[in-house]
Design an enzyme around this catalytic site. Structure first.
Site, mmCIF file in Angstrom:
data_model
loop_
_atom_site.group_PDB
_atom_site.id
_atom_site.type_symbol
_atom_site.label_atom_id
_atom_site.label_comp_id
_atom_site.label_asym_id
_atom_site.label_seq_id
_atom_site.Cartn_x
_atom_site.Cartn_y
_atom_site.Cartn_z
ATOM 1 N N SER A 149 -50.172 11.482 6.216
ATOM 2 C CA SER A 149 -49.812 12.925 5.924
ATOM 3 C C SER A 149 -50.260 13.562 6.995
ATOM 4 C CB SER A 149 -50.462 13.235 4.808
ATOM 5 O OG SER A 149 -50.647 14.475 4.652
ATOM 6 N N HIS A 177 -45.541 11.426 6.465
ATOM 7 C CA HIS A 177 -45.480 12.317 5.155
ATOM 8 C C HIS A 177 -45.682 13.809 5.358
ATOM 9 C CE1 HIS A 177 -46.312 12.272 0.634
ATOM 10 N NE2 HIS A 177 -47.498 13.380 1.159
ATOM 11 N N ASP A 199 -46.141 17.283 3.787
ATOM 12 C CA ASP A 199 -46.518 17.896 2.529
ATOM 13 C C ASP A 199 -46.017 19.358 2.547
ATOM 14 O OD1 ASP A 199 -47.897 16.110 1.036
ATOM 15 O OD2 ASP A 199 -49.467 16.232 2.813
ATOM 16 N N MET A 217 -45.968 22.863 0.581
ATOM 17 C CA MET A 217 -46.501 23.475 -0.557
ATOM 18 C C MET A 217 -46.177 25.225 -0.546
ATOM 19 S SD MET A 217 -50.355 22.200 -0.186
ATOM 20 C CE MET A 217 -50.697 20.240 0.218
ATOM 21 N N HIS A 232 -42.792 15.459 0.664
ATOM 22 C CA HIS A 232 -43.453 15.854 -0.514
ATOM 23 C C HIS A 232 -43.321 17.267 -0.872
ATOM 24 C CE1 HIS A 232 -47.213 15.447 -3.022
ATOM 25 N NE2 HIS A 232 -46.377 15.617 -3.926
ATOM 26 N N MET A 283 -44.203 20.045 -2.796
ATOM 27 C CA MET A 283 -44.933 20.665 -4.033
ATOM 28 C C MET A 283 -44.850 22.126 -4.075
ATOM 29 S SD MET A 283 -48.507 18.873 -2.755
ATOM 30 C CE MET A 283 -47.640 18.306 -1.097
ATOM 31 N N MET A 323 -49.546 10.690 -7.951
ATOM 32 C CA MET A 323 -50.793 11.747 -7.168
ATOM 33 C C MET A 323 -51.874 10.986 -8.034
ATOM 34 S SD MET A 323 -49.170 13.627 -5.356
ATOM 35 C CE MET A 323 -50.644 14.327 -4.663
ATOM 36 N N ASP A 368 -50.859 8.848 -3.330
ATOM 37 C CA ASP A 368 -51.023 10.120 -2.320
ATOM 38 C C ASP A 368 -52.406 10.575 -2.808
ATOM 39 O OD1 ASP A 368 -50.959 12.302 -0.687
ATOM 40 O OD2 ASP A 368 -49.112 12.822 -1.450
HETATM 41 C C1 DX5 Z 1 -52.150 16.440 -1.181
HETATM 42 C C2 DX5 Z 1 -51.267 15.975 -0.607
HETATM 43 C C3 DX5 Z 1 -51.516 14.721 0.387
HETATM 44 C C4 DX5 Z 1 -52.740 14.955 1.198
HETATM 45 C C5 DX5 Z 1 -53.482 13.604 1.045
HETATM 46 O O1 DX5 Z 1 -51.607 17.434 -2.047
HETATM 47 O O2 DX5 Z 1 -49.992 15.677 -1.215
HETATM 48 O O3 DX5 Z 1 -50.599 14.110 0.945
HETATM 49 O O4 DX5 Z 1 -52.486 15.123 2.768
HETATM 50 O O5 DX5 Z 1 -54.776 13.881 1.803
HETATM 51 P P1 DX5 Z 1 -55.865 12.789 1.825
HETATM 52 O O6 DX5 Z 1 -55.395 11.587 2.326
HETATM 53 O O7 DX5 Z 1 -56.928 13.466 2.788
HETATM 54 O O8 DX5 Z 1 -56.276 12.700 0.506
HETATM 55 ZN ZN ZN Z 2 -48.474 14.482 0.000
#
Ligand code: DX5
Ligand code: ZN
Length: 220
Positions: free
Chosen positions: A8, A31, A33, A35, A64, A66, A135, A173
């Protein structure tokens, strides 16, 4: 089934994303993210940056989302060149319609479940998706600890996928590291997202190889 590693870039240097994508060129997916500060209490990046990442990334992008209203926004990420687009079950109005639209645009379609969201309602709809993202932390931030209580859900999802005979991937994840990846793989995950574990490592390619080797011991 081969274990796929998707670092990620949430844990990358946001001022050097192209450089940090280059550092994970040995991985299977990058990956990303997304948000929106509504679905989760954090804000990262949106479509204009994603479009640029898709152009410069040496490996395929796994988006991903969110975000609220993925029905409205997710297709644009497929159009931008995402190899896979995952939206949250809790946010989608019409998940099957959206998954079909993503596939029509040439992307894989994934549905993500927060830790407290049951997988059962989606088990009858496996033919409509390419991946279920279980998740393993509450979405929103990197560096949180893996929630062991999500393992039975991974197991039930894997059992249903096996029974169906479909090639649906199961992604985990959150809190995935050398310490937790084997349990996730043993429960049935085959795609592993890791942010802090990869970008926090001294030798990033070696860490990716180690995670892949550990997971591969357990993926059937
Ligand atoms: C959290 C994200 C993850 C995050 C994971 O909401 O969706 O992808 O980057 O980070 P680590 O591997 O540090 O838990
Ligand atoms: Zn993620």
């Amino acid at each position: 089934m081969a274990a796929l590693i998707a670092p990620s870039i949430l844990s990358a240097d946001f001022a050097n994303l192209e450089r940090d994508l280059g550092r994970i060129a040995d991985a299977d997916y990058a990956h990303v993210d997304v948000m929106d500060n509504h679905f989760v209490p954090n804000l990262t990046l949106g479509l204009p940056i994603f479009e640029r990442l898709a152009k410069v990334s040496p490996i395929p992008l796994d988006a991903h989302l969110m975000i609220e209203n993925p029905d409205r926004w997710a297709p644009a990420f497929a159009e931008a060149g995402a190899a896979s687009v995952t939206f949250h079950a809790e946010a989608a109005q019409a998940p099957v319609r959206l998954a079909r639209e993503l596939r029509k645009l040439g992307s894989r379609a994934g549905v993500a479940l927060r830790p407290a969201t049951p997988v059962e309602p989606y088990l009858d709809l496996l033919a409509e998706v390419d991946m279920i993202l279980v998740m393993t932390v509450e979405p929103g931030f990197g560096g949180q600890s893996f929630i062991e209580g999500t393992l039975p859900k991974i197991r039930r999802a894997r059992e249903a996928v096996s029974e169906s005979g479909l090639d649906v991937w199961i992604q985990v994840d959150g809190g995935v590291s050398r310490e937790t990846i084997e349990r996730a793989a043993d429960a049935g995950a085959n795609v592993f997202v890791a942010g802090s574990a990869v970008y926090g490592a001294e030798d990033i390619p070696a860490e990716i190889a180690t995670l892949r080797a550990l997971a591969s011991k357990h993926t059937h």
